[in-house]
Design a protein around this motif. Structure first.
Motif, PDB file in Angstrom:
ATOM      1  N   SER A 152      28.279  22.026  45.100  1.00 29.01           N
ATOM      2  CA  SER A 152      29.326  21.336  45.822  1.00 29.01           C
ATOM      3  C   SER A 152      30.615  21.766  45.485  1.00 29.01           C
ATOM      4  CB  SER A 152      29.211  19.823  45.211  1.00 29.01           C
ATOM      5  OG  SER A 152      29.317  19.865  43.959  1.00 29.01           O
ATOM      6  N   VAL A 153      30.893  22.767  44.691  1.00 29.77           N
ATOM      7  CA  VAL A 153      32.151  23.673  44.294  1.00 29.77           C
ATOM      8  C   VAL A 153      31.981  24.848  43.573  1.00 29.77           C
ATOM      9  CG1 VAL A 153      32.728  22.269  42.482  1.00 29.77           C
ATOM     10  CG2 VAL A 153      34.561  23.214  43.711  1.00 29.77           C
ATOM     11  N   ALA A 154      32.865  25.831  44.011  1.00 37.88           N
ATOM     12  CA  ALA A 154      32.881  27.003  43.055  1.00 37.88           C
ATOM     13  C   ALA A 154      34.315  27.249  42.770  1.00 37.88           C
ATOM     14  CB  ALA A 154      32.522  28.213  44.040  1.00 37.88           C
ATOM     15  N   TYR A 155      34.292  27.269  41.299  1.00 38.44           N
ATOM     16  CA  TYR A 155      35.584  27.604  40.644  1.00 38.44           C
ATOM     17  C   TYR A 155      35.794  29.178  40.510  1.00 38.44           C
ATOM     18  CZ  TYR A 155      34.738  22.517  39.370  1.00 38.44           C
ATOM     19  OH  TYR A 155      34.570  21.033  39.531  1.00 38.44           O
ATOM     20  N   VAL A 156      36.758  29.358  41.025  1.00 35.53           N
ATOM     21  CA  VAL A 156      37.306  30.927  40.996  1.00 35.53           C
ATOM     22  C   VAL A 156      38.800  31.182  39.972  1.00 35.53           C
ATOM     23  CG1 VAL A 156      37.848  32.760  42.182  1.00 35.53           C
ATOM     24  CG2 VAL A 156      36.454  31.195  43.247  1.00 35.53           C
ATOM     25  N   THR A 157      38.441  31.895  38.997  1.00 31.38           N
ATOM     26  CA  THR A 157      39.602  31.967  38.039  1.00 31.38           C
ATOM     27  C   THR A 157      39.789  33.293  37.968  1.00 31.38           C
ATOM     28  OG1 THR A 157      38.607  30.289  36.478  1.00 31.38           O
ATOM     29  CG2 THR A 157      40.253  31.885  35.626  1.00 31.38           C
ATOM     30  N   ALA A 158      41.071  33.779  38.383  1.00 31.31           N
ATOM     31  CA  ALA A 158      41.514  35.002  38.457  1.00 31.31           C
ATOM     32  C   ALA A 158      41.710  35.606  37.038  1.00 31.31           C
ATOM     33  CB  ALA A 158      42.965  35.081  39.337  1.00 31.31           C
ATOM     34  N   ARG A 159      41.515  36.890  37.066  1.00 26.25           N
ATOM     35  CA  ARG A 159      41.527  37.665  35.336  1.00 26.25           C
ATOM     36  C   ARG A 159      42.947  38.074  35.267  1.00 26.25           C
ATOM     37  NH1 ARG A 159      36.280  41.050  36.275  1.00 26.25           N
ATOM     38  NH2 ARG A 159      34.470  39.383  35.978  1.00 26.25           N
ATOM     39  N   PRO A 160      43.379  38.325  34.317  1.00 24.58           N
ATOM     40  CA  PRO A 160      44.990  38.463  34.140  1.00 24.58           C
ATOM     41  C   PRO A 160      45.586  39.838  35.013  1.00 24.58           C
ATOM     42  CG  PRO A 160      44.100  38.082  31.964  1.00 24.58           C
ATOM     43  CD  PRO A 160      42.950  38.242  32.789  1.00 24.58           C
ATOM     44  N   ASP A 161      44.392  40.780  35.108  1.00 26.14           N
ATOM     45  CA  ASP A 161      44.638  42.007  35.948  1.00 26.14           C
ATOM     46  C   ASP A 161      44.674  41.715  37.238  1.00 26.14           C
ATOM     47  OD1 ASP A 161      42.160  42.020  35.749  1.00 26.14           O
ATOM     48  OD2 ASP A 161      41.605  44.068  35.363  1.00 26.14           O
ATOM     49  N   ILE A 198      33.671  39.385  44.228  1.00 26.07           N
ATOM     50  CA  ILE A 198      34.971  39.614  44.511  1.00 26.07           C
ATOM     51  C   ILE A 198      35.642  40.404  42.934  1.00 26.07           C
ATOM     52  CG2 ILE A 198      37.367  38.684  44.781  1.00 26.07           C
ATOM     53  CD1 ILE A 198      35.808  36.797  46.666  1.00 26.07           C
ATOM     54  N   PRO A 199      36.153  41.518  43.010  1.00 26.13           N
ATOM     55  CA  PRO A 199      36.676  42.034  41.564  1.00 26.13           C
ATOM     56  C   PRO A 199      37.791  41.312  41.200  1.00 26.13           C
ATOM     57  CG  PRO A 199      37.544  43.312  43.542  1.00 26.13           C
ATOM     58  CD  PRO A 199      36.564  42.541  44.238  1.00 26.13           C
ATOM     59  N   GLY A 200      37.786  41.115  39.847  1.00 19.95           N
ATOM     60  CA  GLY A 200      38.846  40.556  39.182  1.00 19.95           C
ATOM     61  C   GLY A 200      38.779  39.362  38.947  1.00 19.95           C
ATOM     62  N   VAL A 201      37.705  38.297  39.443  1.00 14.08           N
ATOM     63  CA  VAL A 201      37.508  37.033  39.369  1.00 14.08           C
ATOM     64  C   VAL A 201      36.278  36.826  38.488  1.00 14.08           C
ATOM     65  CG1 VAL A 201      38.840  36.592  41.357  1.00 14.08           C
ATOM     66  CG2 VAL A 201      36.307  36.669  41.413  1.00 14.08           C
ATOM     67  N   ALA A 245      45.531  40.640  41.106  1.00 12.84           N
ATOM     68  CA  ALA A 245      46.773  40.439  41.949  1.00 12.84           C
ATOM     69  C   ALA A 245      46.734  39.035  42.807  1.00 12.84           C
ATOM     70  CB  ALA A 245      47.068  41.338  42.804  1.00 12.84           C
ATOM     71  N   ALA A 246      47.180  38.015  42.771  1.00 14.13           N
ATOM     72  CA  ALA A 246      46.921  36.846  43.249  1.00 14.13           C
ATOM     73  C   ALA A 246      46.859  36.917  44.820  1.00 14.13           C
ATOM     74  CB  ALA A 246      48.024  35.855  42.895  1.00 14.13           C
ATOM     75  N   PRO A 247      47.845  37.538  45.483  1.00 11.53           N
ATOM     76  CA  PRO A 247      47.444  37.725  46.915  1.00 11.53           C
ATOM     77  C   PRO A 247      46.399  38.279  47.323  1.00 11.53           C
ATOM     78  CG  PRO A 247      49.779  38.151  46.384  1.00 11.53           C
ATOM     79  CD  PRO A 247      49.020  38.036  45.049  1.00 11.53           C
ATOM     80  N   ALA A 248      45.939  39.440  46.551  1.00 13.09           N
ATOM     81  CA  ALA A 248      44.759  40.004  46.865  1.00 13.09           C
ATOM     82  C   ALA A 248      43.284  39.124  46.785  1.00 13.09           C
ATOM     83  CB  ALA A 248      44.471  41.281  46.067  1.00 13.09           C
ATOM     84  N   VAL A 249      43.483  38.377  45.411  1.00 11.70           N
ATOM     85  CA  VAL A 249      42.311  37.474  45.479  1.00 11.70           C
ATOM     86  C   VAL A 249      42.338  36.412  46.458  1.00 11.70           C
ATOM     87  CG1 VAL A 249      41.582  35.493  43.701  1.00 11.70           C
ATOM     88  CG2 VAL A 249      42.473  37.644  42.996  1.00 11.70           C
ATOM     89  N   ARG A 250      43.485  35.807  46.756  1.00 15.95           N
ATOM     90  CA  ARG A 250      43.404  34.741  47.855  1.00 15.95           C
ATOM     91  C   ARG A 250      43.071  35.252  49.154  1.00 15.95           C
ATOM     92  NH1 ARG A 250      45.540  29.538  48.588  1.00 15.95           N
ATOM     93  NH2 ARG A 250      44.772  29.055  50.328  1.00 15.95           N
ATOM     94  N   ALA A 251      43.247  36.706  49.489  1.00 15.86           N
ATOM     95  CA  ALA A 251      42.751  37.213  50.657  1.00 15.86           C
ATOM     96  C   ALA A 251      41.390  37.438  50.652  1.00 15.86           C
ATOM     97  CB  ALA A 251      43.619  38.645  50.950  1.00 15.86           C
ATOM     98  N   ALA A 252      40.813  37.803  49.558  1.00 14.24           N
ATOM     99  CA  ALA A 252      39.482  38.145  49.354  1.00 14.24           C
ATOM    100  C   ALA A 252      38.698  36.845  49.598  1.00 14.24           C
ATOM    101  CB  ALA A 252      38.933  38.744  48.065  1.00 14.24           C
ATOM    102  N   LEU A 253      38.982  36.018  49.049  1.00 16.50           N
ATOM    103  CA  LEU A 253      38.503  34.529  49.348  1.00 16.50           C
ATOM    104  C   LEU A 253      38.461  34.136  50.528  1.00 16.50           C
ATOM    105  CD1 LEU A 253      39.713  32.572  45.923  1.00 16.50           C
ATOM    106  CD2 LEU A 253      37.672  33.419  46.303  1.00 16.50           C
TER     107      LEU A 253
END
Length: 820
Positions: A645-654, A536-539, A656-664
């Motif tokens: 048991s878990v994957a931590y996903v951190t979005a980079r500053p550039d 996923i780009p940007g994370v 977009a939160a909605p795009a990251v959530r949709a990609a996840l």
């Protein structure tokens, strides 16, 4: 004196009815819960499930054994090793079983196995045929998702294509057969395909003489026969946890039953002594000695206790089956437990009931023996002093013990505060202390509560305030059951909420990631899903895998320590790891970060063993702080076949939160996993902790409410006969029947309110001590007070108080104008 005691029981049977009921209930509960404990001990273990049809099973020795100067020390392995190829080759024709994570997409938790292992349960085909090609599977009943299960029968499933999630990822297979249900939902693959998906051999099922097999595998593997075959069942650990839960709940509930029974009996007899001082004085006047008066009190208690305990001990075991069924429905007891037929719990309950009665009457009997003959003449007008020196010493002693215990926990061992076995005794000490000191607080608390009533028009408020404050002993005795109920309910529920919030804070506060990807079940996140997340780009994605390492404690005892396997480069972006020394930057395959409990320093080299039992020497590169969410950190090289048991996903500053959530959401679709934001995960974590910890408190609350009913009704009935003249005097002064009844109800509600205030005082002290310990353990944290159940308990107490007060008043002639 025994004859006089019997005569007293006959003439004052109403006064002893509540004591009888309390003792009978206590004996019944102890008998029933003791029978539950006996059932847990004596029930035959569940028979073999997975290998019920295989007489001999060979499994690897899943224990790590290390030689020490005091002999060998061993512990269970966290990572299965499997059977070697050379051992498998010794038994041609044996069923080679491989057990690995495999479940239908969006289906219930299941495992994968080779088709040849279906005969070990056995599981037979109900539709279709056995899988033979790489793209074919057979599934057991209950494996498919609920929506498909409801809309299609077994035969309709044959021929359909379904996605299956294994450790490697999602792959589509054609269902060629459906089998009967087994010990757990299972996806059967062709043997060759199962071997590629999971090369590790977990067991061999054989139909050979056990002695020959044992000789062939001596020193290499274990041979299971008979009942021992159940050791390989998937439900074994869950059954043990459920059995332990049943034992814990039964033990706690029985302890509370005995504690509350002693409290009720002692307060009832103490109130009875205050009522009967003139009677005792008359007995002393006609020649009875102090010892005879005491023996009469003991005789009354013994007669009531023997009868009540016999009834309770007889009826209690009848509730064993319903209790077991209820615990099993809540998942807190194995379903296969059978009620014990032992008579020991009933005899223990009988003896405990008699002991409770004797213990509860001890102080009252000593007070009765101190009554002087002259008090027969001066007992008419003034209530005797409620607080004796003994009561002061006992009350202040218990209060001091509770406060010192809380201080010791907060300063010396804050972690113990999260253990109910530490917190509950302190709550009991505080309740007992406040119960003993209640007469001291009755008058000031009553004046504070009824002050608004005194400002009302008419004399009603003044009468209520005066009547409640004038008899501190009666008010304290009536408020005692309310005090116990409110304090226990608020302390247990509030303490559980506080402890859960602290544990949740310890777990969630270090997480920096914006999103978390969590598996649905215990299988973990498959490798294909982790690759899709990293694409996923940007994370930035960091995974965490639960594993274990083993160390020698004092060079004599092998200790299994939990550890988390993380990627060193991404750890700092996902987690804020508190450190007492060193850093996580130096985490490599040959280093480790440990907690303070390991008692190691930075740079120290430690010999240890990994999850599969392989030895390794690691260098300590960091020491974790007290509020760390993990006990140790290692690299994924030490996790072997375990999945994240878990994957931590951190979005980079550039990004977009909605795009990251949709990609996840798109990435996890079909992988039996879900993506949640950090805020959603924090809420879920708190709710999950609360749900798990409060189930066991429901039984305790039910017990408390039962005792509250008994104690309130009994105390108010005992007081009703003495108050008939007082109510009649109100009628002579012009009060109407309705006004007298309103006065009776208002006074009862005021007394209940006193009990509520004292209960909250005990709760506040207990929770302040708990919070002091938790603040040192977890820092500042927020928690939700469980007001709804606490307020419900209080409302029930007020309702019971009103009903228990007005019922004897309606039946008493004192509410009518007395004849002169």
């Amino acid at each position: 004196m025994l004859r006089i005691a019997w005569s007293t029981l006959r003439t004052r049977w109403i006064s002893f009815a509540g004591t009888f009921a309390a003792l009978a209930l206590g004996a019944a509960l102890i008998a029933a819960l003791g029978q539950v404990l006996a059932s847990s001990v004596t029930s035959p273990p569940r028979g073999p499930q997975r290998y019920a049809a295989a007489p001999v099973v060979v499994v690897p020795d899943e224990r790590l054994t290390v030689d020490t100067w005091r002999g060998g020390s061993s512990a269970p392995l966290a990572e299965p090793r499997g059977l070697g190829d050379d051992l498998v080759a010794r038994f041609p024709g044996a069923v080679v079983d491989r057990i690995f994570a495999a479940r239908l997409s969006d289906g219930p938790a299941a495992v994968g196995r080779p088709w040849s292992a279906a005969r070990t349960a056995p599981q037979t085909l109900v539709a279709g045929h056995a899988p033979s090609g790489d793209g074919e599977i057979a599934i057991s009943s209950g494996t498919q998702p609920e929506r498909r299960r409801a809309s299609a029968g077994a035969r309709a499933l044959v021929g359909t294509r379904v996605p299956v999630v294994t450790a490697t990822g999602i792959e589509t297979y054609r269902v060629v057969g459906v089998t009967t249900a087994g010990p757990q939902p299972t996806v059967f693959f062709a043997d060759a395909r199962a071997a590629r998906l999971s090369p590790r051999v977990d067991a061999l099922a054989l139909w050979r003489p056990a002695a020959d097999v044992t000789k062939a595998v001596a020193g290499v593997a274990r041979v299971l026969t008979g009942q021992d075959r159940a050791l390989a069942d998937p439900s074994r650990e869950a059954d043990e946890r459920a059995r332990n839960n049943a034992d814990t709940i039964a033990g706690i509930a029985a302890g509370f039953a005995a504690f509350i029974a002693i409290f009720v009996v002692s307060s009832t007899f103490a109130f009875a002594v205050g009522q009967r001082r003139r009677e005792f004085a008359l007995l002393r006047t006609i020649g009875a000695t102090a010892g005879q008066v005491r023996r009469m009190m003991y005789g009354e208690a013994a007669l009531v206790a023997v009868a009540a305990s016999a009834v309770g001990a007889f009826l209690g075991p009848l509730a064993t089956r319903p209790i077991l069924d209820r615990l099993a429905a809540l998942g807190m007891a194995p379903e296969w437990l059978t009620p014990s037929r032992s008579s020991v719990p009933a005899w223990v309950a009988f003896g405990t009931g008699v002991l409770v009665a004797v213990t509860g009457v001890t102080v009252a009997a000593r007070r009765a023996g101190r009554v002087r003959p002259a008090e027969a003449l001066r007992e008419a007008a003034v209530e005797p002093r409620a607080m004796t020196w003994g009561r002061w010493i006992a009350g202040l002693g218990l209060l001091g013990t509770a406060v010192v215990s809380m201080a010791v926990n907060a300063v010396g061992d804050p972690g113990s505060a999260t253990n109910n076995k530490t917190f509950m005794p302190i709550v009991m000490l505080l309740i007992a202390a406040l119960g003993l000191l209640a007469p001291v607080f009755v008058r000031p608390v009553t004046r504070l509560l009824v002050a608004p009533l005194e400002r009302l028009r008419g004399a009603g408020g003044v009468v209520v305030a005066g009547g409640t404050a004038a008899s501190a002993r009666r008010t304290a005795a009536t408020a005692a059951p309310v005090l116990v109920t409110v304090a226990l309910a608020a302390s247990l529920l509030g303490g559980a909420a506080m402890t859960d919030a602290a544990k949740s804070a310890l777990q969630t506060r270090p997480v920096r990631a914006d999103y978390l990807v969590l598996p649905d079940g215990d299988a973990g996140l498959d490798r294909q899903l982790v690759q899709r997340l990293r694409a996923i780009p940007g994370v930035d994605v960091a995974t965490e895998t639960a594993t274990s390492v083993y160390t020698l404690e004092g060079d004599t005892q092998l200790i299994r320590r939990p550890a988390q396997a993380v990627e060193p480069g991404t750890l700092s972006t996902a987690l804020s790891v508190p450190l007492a020394a060193g850093s996580t930057a130096g985490l490599r395959d040959d280093t480790i970060v440990v907690s303070r409990t390991w008692e190691l320093s930075v740079g120290q080299r430690v010999r240890m063993w990994r999850a599969d039992g392989s030895p390794v020497t690691l260098t300590v590169t960091g020491v974790l702080g007290d509020d760390s969410p993990a006990d140790a950190y290692v690299t994924p090289a030490h996790a072997f076949s375990a999945l994240p048991s878990v994957a931590y996903v951190t979005a980079r500053p550039d990004a977009a939160a909605p795009a990251v959530r949709a990609a996840l959401e798109d990435a996890v679709r079909g992988h039996n996993a879900r993506a949640v934001s950090r805020a959603e995960w924090v809420r879920e974590s708190g709710d999950r902790q609360a749900s798990a910890s409060r189930l066991g408190l429901l039984a305790v609350l039910g017990i408390m409410l039962c005792y509250t009913v008994i104690a309130l009704v009994n105390t108010l009935l005992m007081a009703a006969s003495d108050r008939a003249a007082e109510w009649g005097g109100l009628r002579l002064l012009g009060a109407t029947r309705a006004q007298v009844l309103r006065y009776v109800v208002a006074e009862a509600l005021a007394v209940v309110a006193v009990g509520v205030v004292l209960g909250f005082a005990a709760t506040a002290l207990g929770l302040l001590g708990l919070e002091a310990a938790l603040l040192r353990l977890a820092g500042l944290f927020a928690f939700d007070v469980p007001w709804l159940p606490v307020v419900s308990v209080i409302a029930i107490c007020f309702l019971l108080g009103a009903v228990a007060a007005i019922t004897p008043a309606l039946r008493t002639r004192g509410v009518a104008i007395p004849r002169l």
